[in-house]
Design a protein around this motif. Structure first.
Motif, PDB file in Angstrom:
ATOM      1  N   GLU A   1       1.038  -1.150   0.131  1.00 53.57           N
ATOM      2  CA  GLU A   1      -0.079  -0.129  -0.120  1.00 53.57           C
ATOM      3  C   GLU A   1       0.932   1.278   0.142  1.00 53.57           C
ATOM      4  O   GLU A   1       0.788   2.054  -0.735  1.00 53.57           O
TER       5      GLU A   1
ATOM      6  N   ARG B   1       1.582   3.949  -3.058  1.00 52.64           N
ATOM      7  CA  ARG B   1       1.395   5.610  -2.920  1.00 52.64           C
ATOM      8  C   ARG B   1       2.395   6.183  -3.433  1.00 52.64           C
ATOM      9  O   ARG B   1       2.482   7.289  -3.858  1.00 52.64           O
TER      10      ARG B   1
ATOM     11  N   ASP C   1      -1.356  -4.136  -6.028  1.00 46.84           N
ATOM     12  CA  ASP C   1      -2.074  -3.029  -5.317  1.00 46.84           C
ATOM     13  C   ASP C   1      -3.810  -3.552  -5.401  1.00 46.84           C
ATOM     14  O   ASP C   1      -4.470  -2.963  -6.183  1.00 46.84           O
ATOM     15  N   SER C   2      -3.970  -4.380  -4.170  1.00 43.52           N
ATOM     16  CA  SER C   2      -5.485  -4.711  -4.126  1.00 43.52           C
ATOM     17  C   SER C   2      -6.497  -3.463  -3.949  1.00 43.52           C
ATOM     18  O   SER C   2      -7.544  -3.432  -4.419  1.00 43.52           O
ATOM     19  N   ASN C   3      -5.857  -2.286  -3.408  1.00 47.06           N
ATOM     20  CA  ASN C   3      -6.842  -1.193  -3.482  1.00 47.06           C
ATOM     21  C   ASN C   3      -7.177  -0.545  -4.697  1.00 47.06           C
ATOM     22  O   ASN C   3      -8.481   0.362  -4.690  1.00 47.06           O
ATOM     23  N   ARG C   4      -6.774  -1.092  -5.622  1.00 47.30           N
ATOM     24  CA  ARG C   4      -7.091  -0.322  -7.229  1.00 47.30           C
ATOM     25  C   ARG C   4      -8.154  -1.449  -7.709  1.00 47.30           C
ATOM     26  O   ARG C   4      -8.568  -0.990  -8.861  1.00 47.30           O
TER      27      ARG C   4
ATOM     28  N   TYR D   1     -11.427  -1.880  -6.914  1.00 43.40           N
ATOM     29  CA  TYR D   1     -12.684  -0.991  -7.303  1.00 43.40           C
ATOM     30  C   TYR D   1     -12.462  -0.093  -8.431  1.00 43.40           C
ATOM     31  O   TYR D   1     -13.351   0.062  -9.213  1.00 43.40           O
ATOM     32  N   ASP D   2     -11.541   0.721  -8.322  1.00 40.22           N
ATOM     33  CA  ASP D   2     -11.276   1.747  -9.592  1.00 40.22           C
ATOM     34  C   ASP D   2     -11.402   1.178 -10.847  1.00 40.22           C
ATOM     35  O   ASP D   2     -11.852   1.596 -11.767  1.00 40.22           O
TER      36      ASP D   2
ATOM     37  N   ASP E   1     -15.022  -0.615 -11.789  1.00 38.48           N
ATOM     38  CA  ASP E   1     -15.991   0.211 -11.033  1.00 38.48           C
ATOM     39  C   ASP E   1     -17.303  -0.118 -11.923  1.00 38.48           C
ATOM     40  O   ASP E   1     -18.458   0.123 -11.529  1.00 38.48           O
TER      41      ASP E   1
ATOM     42  N   LEU F   1     -12.188  -6.413   0.943  1.00 39.03           N
ATOM     43  CA  LEU F   1     -10.852  -6.092   0.591  1.00 39.03           C
ATOM     44  C   LEU F   1      -9.879  -6.001   1.965  1.00 39.03           C
ATOM     45  O   LEU F   1      -8.954  -6.425   1.955  1.00 39.03           O
ATOM     46  N   THR F   2     -10.890  -5.547   3.008  1.00 37.74           N
ATOM     47  CA  THR F   2     -10.061  -5.628   4.165  1.00 37.74           C
ATOM     48  C   THR F   2      -9.763  -6.756   4.725  1.00 37.74           C
ATOM     49  O   THR F   2      -9.008  -7.167   5.643  1.00 37.74           O
TER      50      THR F   2
END
Length: 692
Positions: free
Chosen positions: A259, A263, A669-672, A674-675, A678, A691-692
């Protein structure tokens, strides 16, 4: 031609007039002095004279791309050219050409082998030590580090060994080495200082920085701990000690904070500060495949196999102009932008700066196939204080090992592309159904297992896009990498009748609908609300183009023998059924959508059986396409959407989790998630807590 492997002291001196044109003068050395400022073109060109006052042009290739020619080779510099080569130029002109960087030795002013004629004409002692130091300090401020090193070296040749200023000059030279990323030279300089004064805090700090650059994090931590004990408020040392601890966690356990890494990439850090994780792999003999990379322990599906920082890299987007070269392929008849020339120079000079790095780089070239002209192992010797480097051999290594990468594997504004070379990963052999998949975090390559890998099993990757015909795949591998693929899938497909292979190609080549035509047809299509999804096969409700594509997929699937392919992927059918999934209108035909997803997953080698609120999946020979791993994510999200429409929320959630799993295999980067996907969540909310 090979580089010279003998020290200059054992070579026979010759003069310019002794040179024969187009000849390598083996076992000889030519001493020359620069008499004019050099010019930087494709090589560094300068005028030199020998001790007989004969003048000739000297052209030096493969030098550091960041070098300032007049700083590295100022007027008056004395050079020793091993096995000099006199090259013919146009219109009867000639020059002395140097290709191997280890064949050119810059002699320091006090070197014993400088000819007397050049020694008496040296003017470096026209300045005092303090003047040379001041000039070196000014060069450091102007970031002319080569000139700074020359100045400090000349000042050091003036003074007695026990003079107090010697440590000041050595520290200054070590800082210049550090700025040039010549970490080995910086470290050795500091070791010399610390032999005289073990409490020299500045030398300890520079040594720690150099060890950090060499990725020797364990010794680096010891140095910074010693420095902080001497000076507890040393802010820079405290910060680097903390960073060194992170690098050790990455190096020893593969414990990365991805993460934070992404960034940093988003904020412009294109080459994030990270360590390589290689402990689960080892290099071993792979039989007819040469050497390969093997697992040292069992690795579960989705687990980290290898994380490696690029040995060299070049970016290729508008923010960094590192692709300044155009290659004209006269055989293939095409032109392309490339970073290869500058990256070749990067390779050579990283190896030149540190013998250990030179050995690791040269090891990539099979030891069983030595360069003709010198014995195996000689190319790894250190002679006259630097590694013996064959520029042509390194060119061959770079040509085979360089590959293109995407920094984040996502279609966002912070995603950049580049070319890079990874030394450890370069040992991975090819398979059309590999057991790993690569993703990237800046110039860090991350390999994850796409199915379970047993200890001792060879780790493989795919060199090419493997979705096409077996003949095309084999031809591409033979042309580019000079081997005939004998992976299980290629052997199986090669045994298919020629007429069947030809039919598959004929059917797919007749498909001419473009993405724009797809979009226009689907946008104008409206389902017949009077019909139901359960009617017939469900395809009667689909847009006409989808019905045609469905028939193509059905025909392709029938060409695969059920018994022979019972546990194997069906690649051509997989590609076209994935196209069907990608273009099917979302949520209109949920039952048909789910059936199509399961059929497509089977074509990729994922055998899924739904049982109540759960499923079982077998994937011993599963496949993630190198040119489209997102297909699998789309399949799972389609299944999630269809199951939610059918009121099966528990089972839908499991397919959502499977989508996240597949996404993690090709994007770190698993946070991406949803982006990028979408479109699937515009109609339905994102499941909380997944995701968490």
């Amino acid at each position: 031609y090979p580089p010279c492997t003998r020290p200059i002291a054992l070579l026979r001196p010759i003069q310019i007039n002794d040179l024969l044109r187009e000849t390598h003068h083996v076992d000889t050395v030519l001493y020359v002095r620069l008499i004019a400022e050099p010019v930087q073109l494709s090589g560094i060109q300068c005028a030199v004279e020998d001790t007989s006052n004969v003048v000739e042009k000297l052209v030096i290739y493969n030098q550091d791309p960041n070098i300032k020619a007049d700083s590295a080779f100022p007027i008056g510099t004395v050079l020793a050219i091993k096995q000099p080569y006199c090259e013919m130029l146009k219109e009867g002109e000639s020059c002395i050409r140097v290709d191997h960087v280890s064949d050119l030795i810059v002699l320091p002013p006090d070197h014993d082998l400088i000819p007397d004629l050049f020694r008496t004409k040296n003017s470096f002692k026209d300045k005092w030590v303090t003047e040379w130091k001041q000039e070196g300090d000014e060069a450091m401020e102007g970031e002319d580090f080569y000139h700074a090193i020359n100045c400090y070296t000349k000042a050091l040749s003036w003074i007695a060994r026990r003079s107090p200023i010697i440590r000041v000059l050595r520290r200054s030279r070590a800082r210049a080495y550090l700025r040039l990323q010549r970490f080995g030279d910086a470290c050795r300089e500091c070791v010399t200082i610390l032999l005289d004064d073990p409490l020299d805090k500045e030398a300890l700090y520079i040594k720690g920085r150099a060890l950090y650059g060499l990725a020797n994090f364990r010794l680096c931590m010891t140095v910074f701990e010693e420095l902080i004990e001497l000076k507890p408020d040393h802010v820079a040392a405290i910060h680097l000690l903390r960073e060194t601890g992170k690098r050790l966690d990455e190096q020893d356990r593969g414990d990365y904070d991805f993460e934070a890494v992404f960034r940093a990439i988003k904020n412009g850090e294109r080459r994030p500060d990270l360590a390589s994780f290689t402990k689960l792999t080892e290099i071993k003999d792979a039989g007819e495949r040469g050497r390969g990379l093997f697992a040292k322990a069992d690795i579960k599906v989705g687990g980290l196999v290898l994380c490696e920082k690029a040995f060299i890299s070049a970016l290729m987007d508008g923010r960094n102009e590192e692709l300044d070269f155009c290659v004209l392929d006269l055989v293939g008849g095409f032109a392309s932008a490339t970073a290869a020339p500058s990256m070749l120079a990067q390779c050579i000079h990283k190896a030149r700066a540190e013998p250990k790095i030179a050995r690791e780089l040269l090891d990539l070239d099979d030891i069983g196939y030595p360069t003709p002209g010198y014995p195996v192992g000689d190319e790894k010797r250190v002679v006259d204080g630097q590694p013996v480097l064959d520029s042509f051999r390194i060119h061959r290594i770079a040509e085979n090992a360089l590959c293109q990468y995407n920094e984040t594997m996502g279609k966002t504004e912070d995603s950049g592309r580049g070319h890079a070379m990874w030394l450890r990963a370069s040992y991975m052999n090819h398979s059309c159904i590999p057991n790993t998949k690569a993703c990237f975090a800046g110039d860090l390559v991350i390999y994850r297992a796409i199915h379970d890998i047993a200890a001792g099993e060879e780790i493989t990757t795919s060199y090419i896009a493997t979705m096409g015909d077996v003949r095309d795949r084999r031809d591409a591998l033979l042309k580019e990498w000079s081997f005939h693929c004998e992976c299980p899938l290629c052997v199986l497909e090669a045994n298919t009748r020629i007429d069947v292979l030809d039919k598959r190609l004929e059917w797919t080549k007749n498909w001419t609908l473009t993405h724009e035509e797809w979009g226009a047809e689907i946008a104008n299509w409206r389902p017949d609300r009077r019909a139901s999804d359960e009617a017939s096969s469900g395809w009667a409700l689909a847009p006409p183009a989808m019905r045609r594509l469905e028939r193509l997929v059905a025909r392709l699937e029938k060409t695969y023998d059920e018994k022979e392919y019972e546990d194997q992927p069906r690649l051509l059918a997989a590609f076209w059924s994935a196209q069907l999934v990608a273009h099917m209108p979302l949520g209109i035909l949920p039952h048909q959508e789910l059936r199509l997803v399961l059929a497509t997953m089977r074509n990729f080698g994922y055998f899924i059986e739904i049982e109540g609120d759960g499923y079982t999946m077998v994937r011993s020979r599963s496949f993630i396409p190198s040119n489209g791993p997102a297909f699998l994510v789309q399949c799972c999200l389609r299944a999630w959407n269809a199951l939610l429409s059918d009121g099966k929320a528990v089972l839908a959630m499991k397919f959502y989790q499977l989508a996240v799993h597949f996404f993690g295999l090709f994007c770190a980067d698993s946070n991406r998630f949803y982006d990028i996907y979408d479109m699937y969540f515009r109609r339905r909310p994102l499941p909380g807590g997944i995701l968490t």
